[in-house]
Design a protein around this motif. Structure first.
Motif, PDB file in Angstrom:
ATOM      1  N   GLY A 166      40.855  42.680  32.932  1.00 37.19           N
ATOM      2  CA  GLY A 166      40.435  44.021  33.366  1.00 37.19           C
ATOM      3  C   GLY A 166      39.824  42.780  34.889  1.00 37.19           C
ATOM      4  O   GLY A 166      40.961  42.583  35.190  1.00 37.19           O
ATOM      5  N   TYR A 167      38.372  43.603  35.708  1.00 35.39           N
ATOM      6  CA  TYR A 167      38.399  42.566  36.277  1.00 35.39           C
ATOM      7  C   TYR A 167      38.138  41.518  36.274  1.00 35.39           C
ATOM      8  O   TYR A 167      38.645  40.676  36.877  1.00 35.39           O
ATOM      9  CB  TYR A 167      37.159  43.549  36.882  1.00 35.39           C
ATOM     10  CG  TYR A 167      36.038  43.155  37.976  1.00 35.39           C
ATOM     11  CD1 TYR A 167      36.567  43.902  38.740  1.00 35.39           C
ATOM     12  CD2 TYR A 167      35.430  42.315  37.660  1.00 35.39           C
ATOM     13  CE1 TYR A 167      35.700  43.463  40.445  1.00 35.39           C
ATOM     14  CE2 TYR A 167      35.076  42.009  38.849  1.00 35.39           C
ATOM     15  CZ  TYR A 167      35.318  42.440  40.270  1.00 35.39           C
ATOM     16  OH  TYR A 167      33.959  41.702  41.663  1.00 35.39           O
ATOM     17  N   LEU A 168      38.145  40.771  35.479  1.00 37.85           N
ATOM     18  CA  LEU A 168      37.105  39.378  35.172  1.00 37.85           C
ATOM     19  C   LEU A 168      38.387  38.674  35.009  1.00 37.85           C
ATOM     20  O   LEU A 168      38.423  37.372  35.976  1.00 37.85           O
ATOM     21  CB  LEU A 168      36.262  39.270  34.363  1.00 37.85           C
ATOM     22  CG  LEU A 168      34.923  39.386  34.274  1.00 37.85           C
ATOM     23  CD1 LEU A 168      33.906  39.747  32.710  1.00 37.85           C
ATOM     24  CD2 LEU A 168      33.939  38.990  35.446  1.00 37.85           C
ATOM     25  N   GLU A 169      39.789  39.174  34.149  1.00 42.34           N
ATOM     26  CA  GLU A 169      40.914  38.520  33.967  1.00 42.34           C
ATOM     27  C   GLU A 169      41.419  38.002  35.225  1.00 42.34           C
ATOM     28  O   GLU A 169      42.126  37.019  35.979  1.00 42.34           O
ATOM     29  CB  GLU A 169      41.799  38.913  33.074  1.00 42.34           C
ATOM     30  CG  GLU A 169      41.555  38.774  31.312  1.00 42.34           C
ATOM     31  CD  GLU A 169      40.374  40.083  31.338  1.00 42.34           C
ATOM     32  OE1 GLU A 169      40.036  40.603  32.242  1.00 42.34           O
ATOM     33  OE2 GLU A 169      40.272  39.994  30.073  1.00 42.34           O
ATOM     34  N   MET A 190      31.198  33.509  35.892  1.00 43.01           N
ATOM     35  CA  MET A 190      32.258  34.092  34.858  1.00 43.01           C
ATOM     36  C   MET A 190      33.792  34.028  34.957  1.00 43.01           C
ATOM     37  O   MET A 190      34.659  33.607  33.799  1.00 43.01           O
ATOM     38  CB  MET A 190      32.441  35.815  34.068  1.00 43.01           C
ATOM     39  CG  MET A 190      30.680  35.952  33.750  1.00 43.01           C
ATOM     40  SD  MET A 190      30.551  37.211  33.015  1.00 43.01           S
ATOM     41  CE  MET A 190      30.421  38.200  34.762  1.00 43.01           C
TER      42      MET A 190
END
Lengths: 373, 373, 373, 373
Positions: free
Chosen positions: A320-323, A23
């Motif tokens: 957030g986390y994925l960014e 992702m």
């Protein structure tokens, strides 16, 4: 935009972190997954390949073959991500470095300092890129904090603390079929450091990133609170920095009931304190002595323009986390394509982090302070 | 309502805590200030007496005379509060105990464990009340936390932390005329323990109150971050509890920039975690494993009826520092008038707290763990 | 310190607000309760008198006798507090004004605008003090907000909102013996305005205090959400200010489930916004356009020295509901003793607040905007 | 995984939302951008095509040609996203619907209700998919809230509020070259509804999504606080729901200083209240009457399994704006590929939202309540 040809080792079905890497790479937009050895089981690898759009002939039975074959294809992968359990990292990474293919490896880099140093040496000999995915330091507000430390806005640093508190291992789930728990608490697969190697390392890496240097000695209390567990699930570590007044602490726990993924830090200098929590990542608290506390926001007022490249959306639109994870992939892409050397996720810090882990294990064994190599 | 005849030693002009005691006693409503030795300077004592409505002939030049004279008056004081600098506590308290007058003393009880033990013995010999004003444990939500620990709602305790973070001594104000800072950083007046004796003791007392027992050994790092300061202004203390898995920590600082009076705790058991901060005292966080976190409020839903006596106003009407302090005065009033022995601010814990202070000083000197007497 | 001789009408057993007034007066320290008519039942009044330390001959059967008798005693009361249900205020207040005794009255001053205006006239004719206890405006951070509005730090005001949200009347408790609920929902005792007169009036008063002027017209939606309730339990009111761009809103509810005593405001100007919540009263948020939001604290950095008189303890030592209420008593004491005319709780605003209530009732009846008299 | 062939109209350089759509689609992973008309300027379109990896012959000079050409290619796009200024939506959408290509359109769907209805009819006639990107309702905790409303956990609804507060238009930036501001405040391009059509529509859509039905009448105060601005920059709207007790409100502002992208809601029923803020999107507050407030978290305890498909990472790993936006693309992909009809972003609600906008404009013009068509 140039798209990198990308491969992956590990990350098949049931995996957590492999999917996160995919992702993150997609969000970055500069990677195309074209090869993989997603599992030690070839059937599973083939199934994953179909789901992930990888051609059948590039779904490999083993990583050695993958490294060799891909390095010889004209359209072979330019970079590979290693998302296997810790004990496999060394062999995985070495194989691709030897094949001249750039490597992105999950933390911890290896299960021992000696292995980490060997990979560091190998990467230099082969002049091949090796980066480690410390994703939390890629949160933009962490970078703002680092800038403020650098610019002297905190004054001389006195105390730095980082914590990483979870409760997913508060009960003995490793013996009831939870695969993530099973390998992470098995010394044969995760290494001797449990919570220490899994999450304390993130907290320590974060502090080192923020201040720009590493601890010189540690005093570690490692505990297994859950009966029958073979690795530590709680790590309370004091840090010293020779030639500085500075005192540090890392607290990491996988049995802190009621805490999900509560990573954060507090940096205190003579002039101000900075505080950040990963679960509220778009906010950084700046607490100056003698002036009101300020709530700084990502891309908001006083956000430095020099850090725009690590943001994707305007202030008030939470990232957030994925960014942050995508920023790791962005950094590495730029490092590979533009020889950008300013970014962080490099091998040198990862080796220092393994030295920290090893010093903590020794400190714990001896019940006293221990120098970090 | 029976009103106690009350005296005070210390607490003249420029004093901070004397005024707090008077506000607390007024809020309780069960005390009338009728005698005092508010200062070592008789003129100042007389001025304070006028402001405070104390008769001229009961404004005393010295505390010995006050103790003797009041004990012989038919309408003499029934109880006295000692709010002088620490080094005077021993003589002050002893004089009134010897005169058979009940004593309320500010923390720390004395400047050494030996003195504290001597007062404990004296109070027992004279069968006279001696209480110490640990005000923070009188916050209703702290009491809710204690109930939940007792009731087993946290399960076996694993980790307990308390912190007390201030920044008022972040710079060297003791040499620029700030009287509070001057005596509190002067070992001759405050004792050898600076931050340790001033605020770490509150955090430790809080933990002991919450769990119902004291640490068996400590490992203390005491630091004076401000150059030229003669006592510690930062105390980082690990706690052990023999025969228990439990680990503890007290962190206290007077140089934590951007923090005002940031006292709080986190108690973690196998089943849940509880968190409270003094700056937001009407709220207690209950974080059970596997269920949503609950924000408990004073007098709100699930507040136990048995704790109603420590609340003054309904839920949503915030109570604060003075209300908790008034609870100390309420507790002592009930102890004196109704022989209520259930309440907390008694001499025994205060002696244990001095044992903690002394063990921390020794641990610091020796650079290692030290048993608490 | 001069102590005022003080009386009370209402506030016997089962009362809520009478006890609050007594605690506030004690915390202030400038009042001695010496006379009272605490109940319409003489036995109850006598019982209360004993508990409260009031002499038997000054426990009165009715307020007329009390006003007359006390006004003729040499040591008669100098000031009286009226804490009866709303419908009695008019007669209570008039009796004491006529006797030349200063009056402190609970809000709402009366049950109609005409009554309020009559008392205003009477107080002027008699040249006797009449104050109304709007306690929330006495929170120090509310005063900081007012200063910032005055100083232009918000720029031209565009939107102001105040809310007061409770849930204690979310179900029909007035018919099950809850005395507070019973009289407050009975139009014969509380007046026609339910939630509107009980709490919306606080929110409106707060806005008027903050900006320094009152609304010129209102558009009110009043609702009784609970079946069978005879007064409104929810009030949603739009405010207009002629000759200004400014728009306002008051939202008050006694049926907002999950809200305890959630009073607060947001003031928005062209340059900045200010936000405050009564349940976290020591904090004021200052949100300037183009600069980071600041968390201002009571007695903390940037707290104006001119507002020190309304604080009792240092920053980080939370003050709350009773401290603000004690400020009302402090203000009135200073007004009476030192002819201090700067403070706020005066009759003129209380009459304006009754004009607001009346305009809201008319607006609701007509289903449209209505000018405020 | 089947990858959809995807085109875009609008979204060239300087665009904000076009890039967001591309990141969202990449994060979803089911779209490949193969054609586009990114600007009205062909050179700009060609430049964008190169950057975005779109073949030169599929970078179109105008959207009519694109629709026609792509519909005739064997490998033509299956779906197109419209991210142009509002006034172009109608023509853009119609062209692709007429060509039989599925359409994803930015909100507001059109600049008038009539246009929206015409597109609704056209989509039905052509039996072609038309979805509108309401991204905020795709936050997982919004879905949890909707479930709880449906399940009756709030009881009968009494009051619902949504707000959307920004300050980016607090000063007149539209005349100083800010392109986003320029078209959004130009009635010729954005339509007559400024703040109303840009963000109030999101808040209204959110409420409708949460409760499952739309308001029956509105009372709107629309304001242009900034001098010379041609559209409203502040919208305060009351909502009624005939045959229900329920009252609603939408407050939207682009001049609320100190607010970034502060969208949120409060839903109050007889049994509980739910509160959510977009800037802290992983948290939902559940406030039951008579029980402690609960802080629900995404993927945390009590998160319903049925909503797992809208989460990407575990509890405590924050998701944000882009993840919610990616859920829009996921929903549409599933709708197209699997004929999944359960998801939300459909044309019917978008038409209702335009009816709301139109009713608000009329209410504002007439200064009174107005039925929603």
């Amino acid at each position: 935009m140039t798209i990198l040809r990308w491969g992956m080792v590990g990350g098949g079905e049931d995996a957590f972190i492999g999917d996160v890497h995919r992702m993150a790479a997609r969000l970055d937009g500069g990677y195309q997954l074209v090869a993989g050895c997603f599992s030690s089981n070839l059937e599973k690898t083939k199934t994953s390949a179909i789901v992930l759009g990888v051609a059948e002939d590039r779904a490999y039975a083993d990583f050695h073959t993958m490294a060799e074959t891909e390095s010889q294809r004209k359209d072979g992968i330019e970079v590979v991500s290693i998302v296997t359990p810790n004990f496999l990292h060394y062999d995985n990474v070495a194989a691709f470095l030897n094949a001249g293919i750039a490597v992105i490896c999950e933390k911890p880099l290896t299960v021992s300092l000696a292995q980490a140093q060997a990979l560091q040496t190998l990467a230099k000999e082969r002049n091949t890129f090796l980066g480690v995915t410390y994703n939390y330091i890629e949160n933009p507000m962490v970078k703002v904090a680092r800038e403020r430390v650098k610019n002297g806005e905190l004054g001389e640093l006195l105390m730095i603390d980082a914590y990483y508190l979870q409760d997913w291992l508060a009960v003995d789930i490793e013996h009831s079929g939870q695969k993530q728990a099973a390998w992470r608490t098995d010394p044969a697969k995760a290494g001797r450091a449990g919570c220490l190697g899994d999450i304390a390392i993130h907290a320590y890496n974060l502090l080192s990133y923020l201040v720009g240097y590493s601890a010189t000695s540690v005093n570690a209390r490692l505990t297994s609170f859950v009966e029958g567990r073979k690795v530590d699930d709680h790590a309370d570590i004091q840090l010293s920095y020779s030639d500085r007044l500075l005192q540090g602490r890392v607290l990491a726990s996988q049995v802190m009931t009621g805490h999900e993924n509560d990573l954060g830090f507090r940096l205190t200098g003579r002039k101000a304190t900075l505080e950040w929590r990963q679960e509220d990542p778009n906010v950084l608290w700046f607490r100056p002595l003698g002036a009101p506390a300020q709530r700084l926001t990502r891309n908001g007022p006083d956000y430095p323009e020099s850090l725009n490249a690590w943001c994707r959306v305007p202030a008030g639109h939470p990232e957030g986390y994925l960014e942050a994870f995508a920023n790791v992939y962005q950094n590495i892409r730029l490092a590979l394509l533009e020889k950008d050397t300013l970014h962080y996720s490099n091998i040198d810090q990862a080796v220092k982090d393994m030295a920290f882990v090893e010093a903590c294990l020794q400190s714990h064994d001896q019940g006293n302070w221990r120098e970090v190599e």
